[in-house]
Design an enzyme around this catalytic site. Structure first.
Site, PDB file in Angstrom:
ATOM      1  N   HIS A 160       0.853  -1.189   0.000  1.00 56.01           N
ATOM      2  CA  HIS A 160       0.000   0.000   0.000  1.00 56.01           C
ATOM      3  C   HIS A 160       0.883   1.230   0.000  1.00 56.01           C
ATOM      4  O   HIS A 160       1.722   1.415   0.890  1.00 56.01           O
ATOM      5  CB  HIS A 160      -0.936  -0.006   1.216  1.00 56.01           C
ATOM      6  N   GLU A 163       1.861   3.626   3.036  1.00 52.35           N
ATOM      7  CA  GLU A 163       2.313   3.041   4.302  1.00 52.35           C
ATOM      8  C   GLU A 163       3.840   3.046   4.363  1.00 52.35           C
ATOM      9  O   GLU A 163       4.507   2.019   4.411  1.00 52.35           O
ATOM     10  CB  GLU A 163       1.681   1.644   4.452  1.00 52.35           C
ATOM     11  N   HIS A 294       2.365  -3.780   6.900  1.00 50.99           N
ATOM     12  CA  HIS A 294       1.477  -2.652   6.603  1.00 50.99           C
ATOM     13  C   HIS A 294       1.511  -1.656   7.768  1.00 50.99           C
ATOM     14  O   HIS A 294       2.101  -1.914   8.810  1.00 50.99           O
ATOM     15  CB  HIS A 294       0.020  -3.133   6.484  1.00 50.99           C
ATOM     16  N   GLU A 367       0.498  -4.850  11.094  1.00 52.50           N
ATOM     17  CA  GLU A 367       0.098  -3.449  10.958  1.00 52.50           C
ATOM     18  C   GLU A 367       0.914  -2.694  11.990  1.00 52.50           C
ATOM     19  O   GLU A 367       0.744  -2.894  13.195  1.00 52.50           O
ATOM     20  CB  GLU A 367      -1.400  -3.276  11.254  1.00 52.50           C
TER      21      GLU A 367
HETATM   22  O1  0X9 Z   1      -6.917  -4.009   4.277  1.00 51.26           O
HETATM   23  C1  0X9 Z   1      -5.755  -4.400   4.126  1.00 51.26           C
HETATM   24  O2  0X9 Z   1      -5.286  -4.720   3.053  1.00 51.26           O
HETATM   25  C2  0X9 Z   1      -4.836  -4.470   5.351  1.00 51.26           C
HETATM   26  N1  0X9 Z   1      -5.031  -3.310   6.158  1.00 51.26           N
HETATM   27  S1  0X9 Z   1      -4.590  -1.828   5.634  1.00 51.26           S
HETATM   28  O3  0X9 Z   1      -5.180  -0.846   6.482  1.00 51.26           O
HETATM   29  N2  0X9 Z   1      -3.010  -1.672   5.771  1.00 51.26           N
HETATM   30  O4  0X9 Z   1      -4.959  -1.670   4.280  1.00 51.26           O
HETATM   31  C3  0X9 Z   1      -5.156  -5.707   6.165  1.00 51.26           C
HETATM   32  C4  0X9 Z   1      -5.031  -6.993   5.423  1.00 51.26           C
HETATM   33  C5  0X9 Z   1      -5.099  -8.181   6.341  1.00 51.26           C
HETATM   34  N3  0X9 Z   1      -6.230  -9.035   6.124  1.00 51.26           N
HETATM   35  C6  0X9 Z   1      -7.405  -8.884   6.844  1.00 51.26           C
HETATM   36  N4  0X9 Z   1      -7.488  -7.998   7.776  1.00 51.26           N
HETATM   37  N5  0X9 Z   1      -8.437  -9.651   6.566  1.00 51.26           N
HETATM   38 ZN    ZN Z   2      -1.926  -1.723   4.064  1.00 52.12          ZN
END
Ligand code: 0X9
Ligand code: ZN
Ligand code: CA
Ligand code: CA
Length: 642
Positions: A160, A163, A294, A367
């Site tokens: 992303h 980040e 992330h 995260e």
């Molecule tokens: O949404 C995402 O891709 C990730 N969070 S972010 O805020 N960095 O975009 C989390 C991905 C991990 N998978 C799940 N939470 N299901």
């Molecule tokens: Zn992310």
């Protein structure tokens, strides 16, 4: 993550009249009518349903922010329900911090690491991004030029774009693993026995755009045009395991979680897939573990993200338990919150689901900092936090590398899942001994042959030696079943508690690592200085508080500098909770403040400095639930004052 509450909600309230909604200027055919906006404060499923009932189209929900497409009338109704509404593009505008590493600097940093440690590090170009930037991996191992038969581990970052802290994390790891080689024995043996791959910037086009200045662009996706003004596809929704299933990604091009026209429609996902597939030797995937890094939320997550269920086809109980054991251990080390990814929200087509589901790689999402809420610093904290927020994860990363030869060892099943030609067991597995702080206790460890030939075994104690104590033992033993004494010498300064000491044994022929685990309970010299309350106390839903008390008498003096509070709170959404220890005189010690998002249960031990508080009297554990829709209770807690 896109949770943007307290700070910006305040800013929003102040500026509510002046917020402009940026319509998707270019057409997004098939997208629902209205503007793409963010709705804050929909903490419960009922809140979200109320927003949907206005007729607005709910695209997705992440981290307390509901992403909807709404027409002006619907926006009015959403506001009338009491929810704040905003649009991310009006909320950022901070100048780019030059302290973050951009694409050319990342390449230069990788080259510098390789130049400084040519026998330990090499740079590999794994493919090209949409805008034809080279995507690179740094390989770190002894004899780095040779593809040795060593377990491989992958760290990847910055899928992303915005980040940026994750790039600092990746480069910190590469620097640490190379510069500390030969100095730090833990790093030396990990680098000698593993092949470590680090992809510091998986979305170079998006990252470079986001940092192109003068202000941040709030870019998440890659830079592949989609016909709308919200350029790009979310690479972390574009992987080909359960792609597009189950509401975990958006079909709409302007959405920040746009999944693309098909699985693997982004060059970046394809490059990573093909490179990971190239790591198979004789059909065997060499990469055993991976972390996709992330920001933000301070979480450690494991698959699957596409379903709320833990055990599904492709994830057995033992495999789930192994993810959970390793993920929980990392979270204990870095203070993040552990949980299955779907506990945060459902995602489909993300990296970890594919890496586990398709390749059998034990996979985690980190995260990083910050924990929550802060709308300004969410994705864009000052780069000056990088040293603290990367070193914070050092131990977690090293522990992670330690499991790579057999992740199942984390649940004590290495003999079953990672059999060796010359094999042995180490015992005991989870026996228990008790010791009063200041004295010592013995247990025995024995190695016994289970397959092949007898061999020598080198013992080393890895985890969970109680602080301010020492463990002594004979390191060279044989697989002859002979019991060897291990002595744990505690001191008066050893914090009481339950510790699981892990004794690893490495076999001389074949190098299999087997573990013995012993639970050591260190009790306080003065048993009057500790107490447990096991009575269940319901936590009122959304208001008021639950209080559980422990009365301490005849302890005397003050509490210790490292007093311990072990809590078990059962609640479906720990993000709603504030947990506070209150001393007999009313001093408040916050333990947990709305961390952990949608995850379940707080089963945790906290260390608190209580030397300023008289020990005797009634201590309270207070739990406040600040949001309605979920309820739970205090199950039990233990206070150990010194
Ligand atoms: O949404 C995402 O891709 C990730 N969070 S972010 O805020 N960095 O975009 C989390 C991905 C991990 N998978 C799940 N939470 N299901
Ligand atoms: Zn992310
Ligand atoms: Ca090597
Ligand atoms: Ca190899």
């Amino acid at each position: 993550m896109r949770r943007r509450l307290a700070l910006l909600v305040a800013a929003l309230t102040a500026a509510a009249a002046t917020i402009l909604f940026v319509s998707p200027a270019a057409a997004d055919p098939g997208a629902p009518p209205g503007d793409a906006v963010q709705v804050y404060g929909t903490h419960t499923a009922a809140d979200r349903a109320a927003v949907a009932a206005t007729g607005a189209y709910v695209d997705h929900y992440e981290h307390g922010v509901l992403y909807v497409y709404a027409k002006p009338k619907q926006l009015q109704r959403i506001r009338a329900l009491g929810f704040q509404v905003g649009n991310v593009s009006t909320l950022t505008g901070q100048p780019v911090d030059p302290g973050y590493t951009d694409y050319p600097e990342m390449i230069a940093a990788a080259d510098a690491i390789v130049a400084a440690h040519p026998t330990l590090a090499s740079k590999v170009i794994i493919g090209q991004s949409f805008l034809a930037k080279n995507m690179i991996a740094i390989k770190i191992s002894d004899n780095v030029a040779t593809d040795e038969n060593e377990p491989e581990v992958l760290f990847m970052a910055n899928i992303h774009a915005r980040e940026h802290l994750t790039v600092e994390m990746a480069l910190y790891l590469a620097t640490e693993l190379t510069s500390q080689y030969g100095t730090d024995s833990r790093i030396t043996s990990l680098v000698d026995s593993r092949e470590i791959w680090i992809i510091p910037m998986l979305n170079p086009d998006g990252a470079q755009y986001d940092l192109s200045g003068p202000t941040y662009k709030d870019q998440r996706k890659n830079m592949q045009p989609n016909g709308t003004s919200k350029i790009g596809t979310d690479i972390n929704r574009n992987f080909g395991y359960k792609w597009g299933c189950c509401g975990g990604s958006s079909p709409f091009k302007s959405s920040d979680t746009y999944r693309g026209t098909a699985a693997w429609s982004t060059p970046e996902a394809t490059v990573v897939r093909d490179w990971i597939l190239s790591r198979r030797v004789g059909g065997q995937q060499q990469i055993k573990e991976a972390i996709d890094i992330h920001t933000y939320g301070e979480l450690v997550m494991w698959p699957f993200g596409y379903t709320f269920s833990s055990i599904v086809p492709g994830m057995t109980q033992d495999q789930y338990d192994t993810h959970k054991a390793i993920g929980t251990e990392m979270a204990q080390s870095n203070g993040y919150w552990p949980g299955q990814g779907s506990g945060l929200y459902i995602t489909s087509g993300d990296t970890v689901d594919w890496m586990w589901g398709d390749q059998g790689i034990f996979s985690f999402t980190w995260e990083m900092y910050p924990k929550s809420f802060d709308i300004v610093t969410g994705f864009y904290p000052p780069a000056s936090v990088a040293p603290a927020e990367t070193t914070r994860n050092r131990d977690a990363a090293l522990r992670f590398l330690g499991w790579a030869d057999c992740p199942f060892r984390s649940i004590g099943k290495e003999n079953t899942y990672c059999p060796a030609a010359n094999d042995f067991t180490l015992t005991p597995n989870l026996g228990g001994v008790t010791v009063v702080q200041g004295s010592s206790v013995d247990f025995t460890v024995a190695a016994a042959k289970t397959a092949g030939a007898d061999q020598g075994v080198t013992l080393h104690v890895t985890d969970d030696i109680p602080p301010n104590s020492a463990v002594s033992f004979t390191s060279a033993i044989q697989t002859d079943g002979v019991a060897h004494t291990v002595t744990v010498n505690t001191t008066a300064a050893t914090t009481p508690g339950v510790y699981t000491i892990v004794v690893n044994g490495t076999g001389a022929s074949g190098g299999a690592v087997r573990a013995a685990r012993v639970q050591v309970t260190v009790t306080a010299t003065n048993a009057n200085c500790a107490g447990t309350n096991g009575a269940d106390v319901p936590i009122p839903d959304g208001s008021g508080s639950a209080v559980s008390q422990i009365a301490i008498s005849s302890c005397g003096g003050n509490g210790g500098p490292t007093a311990r509070v072990d809590v078990t709170i059962l609640h479906p959404k720990v993000m709603d909770l504030f947990v506070t220890l209150i001393s007999p005189t009313g001093t408040r010690f916050p333990l947990h403040e709305r961390a952990g998002d949608e995850f379940h249960d707080i089963v945790k031990s906290y260390t608190v400095g209580l030397s300023g508080e008289a020990a005797d009297g009634a201590w309270s554990l207070e739990v406040r639930d600040v949001s309605t829709g979920n309820s739970g209770g205090i199950d039990a807690w233990t206070l150990t004052l010194k």
